[in-house]
Motif scaffolding. Structure first.
Motif, mmCIF file in Angstrom:
data_model
loop_
_atom_site.group_PDB
_atom_site.id
_atom_site.type_symbol
_atom_site.label_atom_id
_atom_site.label_comp_id
_atom_site.label_asym_id
_atom_site.label_seq_id
_atom_site.Cartn_x
_atom_site.Cartn_y
_atom_site.Cartn_z
ATOM 1 N N ASN A 70 0.831 -1.208 0.000
ATOM 2 C CA ASN A 70 0.000 0.000 0.000
ATOM 3 C C ASN A 70 0.865 1.258 0.000
ATOM 4 O O ASN A 70 0.570 2.244 -0.687
ATOM 5 N N ARG A 71 1.937 1.218 0.803
ATOM 6 C CA ARG A 71 2.818 2.380 0.906
ATOM 7 C C ARG A 71 3.537 2.634 -0.415
ATOM 8 O O ARG A 71 3.634 3.778 -0.892
ATOM 9 N N ALA A 72 4.047 1.562 -1.030
ATOM 10 C CA ALA A 72 4.743 1.707 -2.306
ATOM 11 C C ALA A 72 3.798 2.224 -3.388
ATOM 12 O O ALA A 72 4.173 3.086 -4.201
ATOM 13 N N LYS A 73 2.574 1.724 -3.392
ATOM 14 C CA LYS A 73 1.587 2.181 -4.381
ATOM 15 C C LYS A 73 1.297 3.665 -4.215
ATOM 16 O O LYS A 73 1.247 4.415 -5.203
ATOM 17 N N ALA A 74 1.134 4.094 -2.961
ATOM 18 C CA ALA A 74 0.864 5.514 -2.705
ATOM 19 C C ALA A 74 2.029 6.398 -3.140
ATOM 20 O O ALA A 74 1.830 7.544 -3.564
ATOM 21 N N ALA A 95 4.852 -6.541 -6.546
ATOM 22 C CA ALA A 95 5.660 -7.646 -6.016
ATOM 23 C C ALA A 95 5.303 -7.937 -4.562
ATOM 24 O O ALA A 95 5.245 -9.103 -4.153
ATOM 25 N N ARG A 96 5.075 -6.876 -3.783
ATOM 26 C CA ARG A 96 4.712 -7.066 -2.369
ATOM 27 C C ARG A 96 3.390 -7.825 -2.253
ATOM 28 O O ARG A 96 3.263 -8.775 -1.470
ATOM 29 N N TYR A 97 2.391 -7.391 -3.016
ATOM 30 C CA TYR A 97 1.076 -8.040 -2.951
ATOM 31 C C TYR A 97 1.158 -9.501 -3.405
ATOM 32 O O TYR A 97 0.532 -10.384 -2.813
ATOM 33 N N GLU A 98 1.919 -9.741 -4.474
ATOM 34 C CA GLU A 98 2.010 -11.099 -4.990
ATOM 35 C C GLU A 98 2.695 -12.029 -3.987
ATOM 36 O O GLU A 98 2.276 -13.178 -3.813
ATOM 37 N N GLU A 99 3.751 -11.548 -3.324
ATOM 38 C CA GLU A 99 4.420 -12.371 -2.321
ATOM 39 C C GLU A 99 3.479 -12.665 -1.151
ATOM 40 O O GLU A 99 3.423 -13.795 -0.652
ATOM 41 N N ALA A 100 2.738 -11.650 -0.724
ATOM 42 C CA ALA A 100 1.788 -11.845 0.375
ATOM 43 C C ALA A 100 0.714 -12.864 -0.010
ATOM 44 O O ALA A 100 0.351 -13.741 0.789
ATOM 45 N N GLY A 123 -5.280 -5.566 -2.764
ATOM 46 C CA GLY A 123 -4.162 -4.808 -3.313
ATOM 47 C C GLY A 123 -3.941 -5.093 -4.782
ATOM 48 O O GLY A 123 -3.743 -4.176 -5.592
ATOM 49 N N LEU A 124 -3.984 -6.369 -5.152
ATOM 50 C CA LEU A 124 -3.801 -6.727 -6.560
ATOM 51 C C LEU A 124 -4.947 -6.191 -7.418
ATOM 52 O O LEU A 124 -4.734 -5.778 -8.571
ATOM 53 N N GLY A 125 -6.158 -6.180 -6.855
ATOM 54 C CA GLY A 125 -7.289 -5.616 -7.589
ATOM 55 C C GLY A 125 -7.108 -4.133 -7.844
ATOM 56 O O GLY A 125 -7.421 -3.624 -8.933
ATOM 57 N N ASP A 126 -6.573 -3.420 -6.845
ATOM 58 C CA ASP A 126 -6.365 -1.984 -7.039
ATOM 59 C C ASP A 126 -5.238 -1.717 -8.032
ATOM 60 O O ASP A 126 -5.274 -0.739 -8.775
ATOM 61 N N MET A 127 -4.222 -2.591 -8.038
ATOM 62 C CA MET A 127 -3.177 -2.447 -9.058
ATOM 63 C C MET A 127 -3.772 -2.616 -10.456
ATOM 64 O O MET A 127 -3.403 -1.902 -11.395
ATOM 65 N N ALA A 128 -4.697 -3.571 -10.605
ATOM 66 C CA ALA A 128 -5.368 -3.749 -11.896
ATOM 67 C C ALA A 128 -6.214 -2.531 -12.230
ATOM 68 O O ALA A 128 -6.276 -2.102 -13.387
ATOM 69 N N ARG A 129 -6.831 -1.937 -11.201
ATOM 70 C CA ARG A 129 -7.611 -0.703 -11.415
ATOM 71 C C ARG A 129 -6.725 0.417 -11.945
ATOM 72 O O ARG A 129 -7.110 1.141 -12.879
ATOM 73 N N ASP A 152 -7.398 -2.232 -16.026
ATOM 74 C CA ASP A 152 -7.725 -3.611 -16.389
ATOM 75 C C ASP A 152 -8.925 -4.034 -15.534
ATOM 76 O O ASP A 152 -8.788 -4.663 -14.487
ATOM 77 N N THR A 153 -10.105 -3.674 -16.016
ATOM 78 C CA THR A 153 -11.303 -3.906 -15.203
ATOM 79 C C THR A 153 -11.581 -5.398 -15.009
ATOM 80 O O THR A 153 -12.093 -5.804 -13.957
ATOM 81 N N ALA A 154 -11.255 -6.214 -16.000
ATOM 82 C CA ALA A 154 -11.512 -7.658 -15.865
ATOM 83 C C ALA A 154 -10.674 -8.242 -14.732
ATOM 84 O O ALA A 154 -11.176 -9.009 -13.902
ATOM 85 N N ALA A 155 -9.385 -7.889 -14.673
ATOM 86 C CA ALA A 155 -8.518 -8.397 -13.608
ATOM 87 C C ALA A 155 -8.938 -7.833 -12.251
ATOM 88 O O ALA A 155 -8.952 -8.543 -11.245
ATOM 89 N N ALA A 156 -9.293 -6.543 -12.232
ATOM 90 C CA ALA A 156 -9.736 -5.932 -10.974
ATOM 91 C C ALA A 156 -10.967 -6.653 -10.444
ATOM 92 O O ALA A 156 -11.067 -6.957 -9.244
ATOM 93 N N ALA A 157 -11.918 -6.941 -11.347
ATOM 94 C CA ALA A 157 -13.146 -7.627 -10.935
ATOM 95 C C ALA A 157 -12.843 -9.033 -10.428
ATOM 96 O O ALA A 157 -13.389 -9.477 -9.409
ATOM 97 N N ALA A 158 -11.959 -9.764 -11.119
ATOM 98 C CA ALA A 158 -11.642 -11.133 -10.723
ATOM 99 C C ALA A 158 -10.997 -11.169 -9.332
ATOM 100 O O ALA A 158 -11.367 -11.982 -8.473
ATOM 101 N N HIS A 159 -10.025 -10.283 -9.098
ATOM 102 C CA HIS A 159 -9.358 -10.241 -7.797
ATOM 103 C C HIS A 159 -10.351 -9.868 -6.695
ATOM 104 O O HIS A 159 -10.341 -10.469 -5.607
ATOM 105 N N CYS A 160 -11.185 -8.867 -6.967
ATOM 106 C CA CYS A 160 -12.099 -8.387 -5.929
ATOM 107 C C CYS A 160 -13.202 -9.390 -5.637
ATOM 108 O O CYS A 160 -13.644 -9.501 -4.486
#
Length: 494
Positions: free
Chosen positions: A339-343, A352-357, A376-382, A386-394
């Motif tokens: 979250n901090r890196a994204k901000a 990478a942080r989200y994927e490792e978690a 976190g991964l959904g927001d990265m897709a947002r 990439d709405t399809a990936a965001a929707a799938a993650h969420c």
């Protein structure tokens, strides 16, 4: 069918009389046993869902020595009265058919051995939970979570015994020691229900046991959205630990109170609690509690705009968790650091942080940590549109949060799915999802200001597209959905 033997009474007439009914068949089989295997069979009925072999001596010999436990188990298996559960990476376990258990339990009662054997079963699981509480903080975390999952039925049986027979202190010790299991394995409401029931019915209980039980109840209450109960129980715990002059307990209760106050929006008082807890814990020898306090202090500081210090605390907590071998603590830190890196615009690092978690959470089968990483991964897709990936993650996150009724997480998912619906041109559905999310958890926190601005922008655009009246109607309709209906709508959107 609680009483199977009362129904299984009409066997074929051409069978010997001893095999006409299930009860007669079991009586005949048991009478063929030597006294010690027969005693073992009846004493095994205090277990539920399976018998760990290391429990045979402490539990099954409480009513009298047997000797040759494994040999007696083999005798029971030879008579088809006991089954071995399949095992891959776990220890060998035995179980029995429920009809056999029912008949053998009647023998246990008739022998006058129920109370002493059931009490030994309770004490065994109190000791097991105490060991798990210590070991689950370190490199054996995965193994202990798996062990507790296998023992869930036995843990319930032991807690039920404690609740029904006035052993509240043992029950509170057991339920409180299972704090990490209730939390990480997604059984928060069950754990809270046991603790609240035992706290309400307990008479004289050792103050340190009550203080710890109050603390764990408060932590679970916060997890399920009962913020008032969380604050009340945590204040009670803090007071008891202060009376006991227990600095580690005081620091832990302050940490928990800070979390509960944050959930109520009392951010200034929450930050003070975290600061004081960290200061106290730096003088104690409990790296796991210190790491947790550092993590939550970082969240509070980030909320107050001190992003630099927050990131430093996250890194310090991450180093502590990695050194301990605490995988789920590591995952929690990685999500916050993501979250901090994204901000800060470090999108590759955040991904990478989200994927490792997420990988850690999948390996340890922790629904909460996986759901949080997926957000976190959904927001990265947002961010990538990439709405399809965001929707799938969420939606995967929503399914995970919904099972234990983790309403804050559900609310965050519904808002993200509202954004997806807006991007896909489904304006009324988007407004309903935003309304449902707000009703479930008002002001559910976004990971950062950018994410919050996205939701404000989406709602502003939706109001303009639909007109004020239609937007308000759809938003309020979403707010009137039950939690289950809101989840179903989120999963079905699009």
């Amino acid at each position: 069918l609680d009483r199977r033997l009362e129904l299984l009474v009409d066997g074929p007439r051409d069978l010997p009389e001893r095999q006409r009914t299930m009860r007669d068949t079991l009586r005949w089989s048991c009478e063929l046993l030597e006294p010690e295997p027969r005693a073992l069979l009846r004493r095994l009925t205090v277990f539920a869902g399976g018998v760990p072999l290391d429990a045979l001596q402490p539990v099954c010999e409480a009513a009298g020595a047997l000797g040759g436990g494994l040999r007696h188990l083999a005798a029971l298996a030879d008579h088809s009265l006991l089954l071995q559960l399949p095992s891959e990476r776990c220890e060998a376990r035995a179980t029995m058919l429920e009809s056999v258990r029912e008949y053998a339990h009647e023998l246990l009662v008739a022998a006058g051995e129920l109370d002493v054997t059931a009490q030994a079963h309770l004490e065994y699981y109190v000791d097991l939970a105490d060991r798990a509480r210590r070991e689950i903080k370190g490199p054996s975390q995965e193994a202990w979570l798996e062990r507790l999952r296998r023992e869930h039925d036995n843990l319930r049986a032991a807690l039920g015994r404690a609740a029904e027979h006035g052993h509240a202190e043992s029950g509170l010790r057991l339920a409180a020691a299972l704090s990490a299991f209730w939390d990480f394995a997604g059984h928060r409401r069950e754990g809270l229900a046991w603790l609240e029931h035992l706290l309400a019915t307990a008479g004289e209980v050792a103050p340190d046991v009550r203080a710890e039980a109050l603390h764990v109840a408060a932590s679970l209450a916060w997890r399920v959205g009962s913020s008032e109960l969380a604050v009340t129980r945590q204040r009670q715990s803090l007071q008891l630990f202060r009376e006991l002059r227990n600095p580690l307990g005081v620091a832990n209760a302050m940490r928990g109170l800070g979390i509960a106050l944050d959930g109520q929006g009392s951010y200034a008082e929450s930050l003070l609690m975290f600061e004081e807890a960290v200061a106290l814990l730096r003088k104690q020898d409990d790296p796991e509690l210190l790491a947790s306090a550092l993590l939550h202090l970082g969240v509070g500081l980030a909320r107050h705009g001190d992003a630099r210090r927050a990131a430093a605390l996250y890194e310090e907590a991450l180093a502590q968790y990695r050194q301990m071998g605490n995988a789920l603590g590591t995952a929690h830190c990685l999500i916050n650091l993501g979250n901090r890196a994204k901000a800060d615009g470090g999108l590759a690092l955040a991904q990478a942080r989200y994927e490792e978690a997420a990988a850690i959470a999948r390996r340890l089968d922790s629904p909460f940590h996986l759901a949080a990483a997926l957000i976190g991964l959904g927001d990265m897709a947002r961010i990538r549109n990439d709405t399809a990936a965001a929707a799938a993650h969420c939606r995967e996150s929503l399914r995970l949060f919904a099972v234990p009724d983790e309403r804050q997480g559900v609310a965050v998912c519904l808002r993200m799915l509202g954004w997806v619906a807006w991007m896909e041109g489904r304006s009324e559905a988007a407004a309903r999802l935003y309304g449902a999310g707000e009703a479930l958890w008002p002001d559910a926190p976004a990971a950062d200001k950018d994410e919050e601005e996205v939701h404000i922008q989406a709602c502003t655009a939706l109001r303009a597209q639909l007109g004020n009246d239609r937007f308000v109607a759809a938003y309020q309709a979403g707010g009137h959905l039950s939690p289950d209906e809101a989840v179903a709508e989120g999963l079905a959107a699009g």
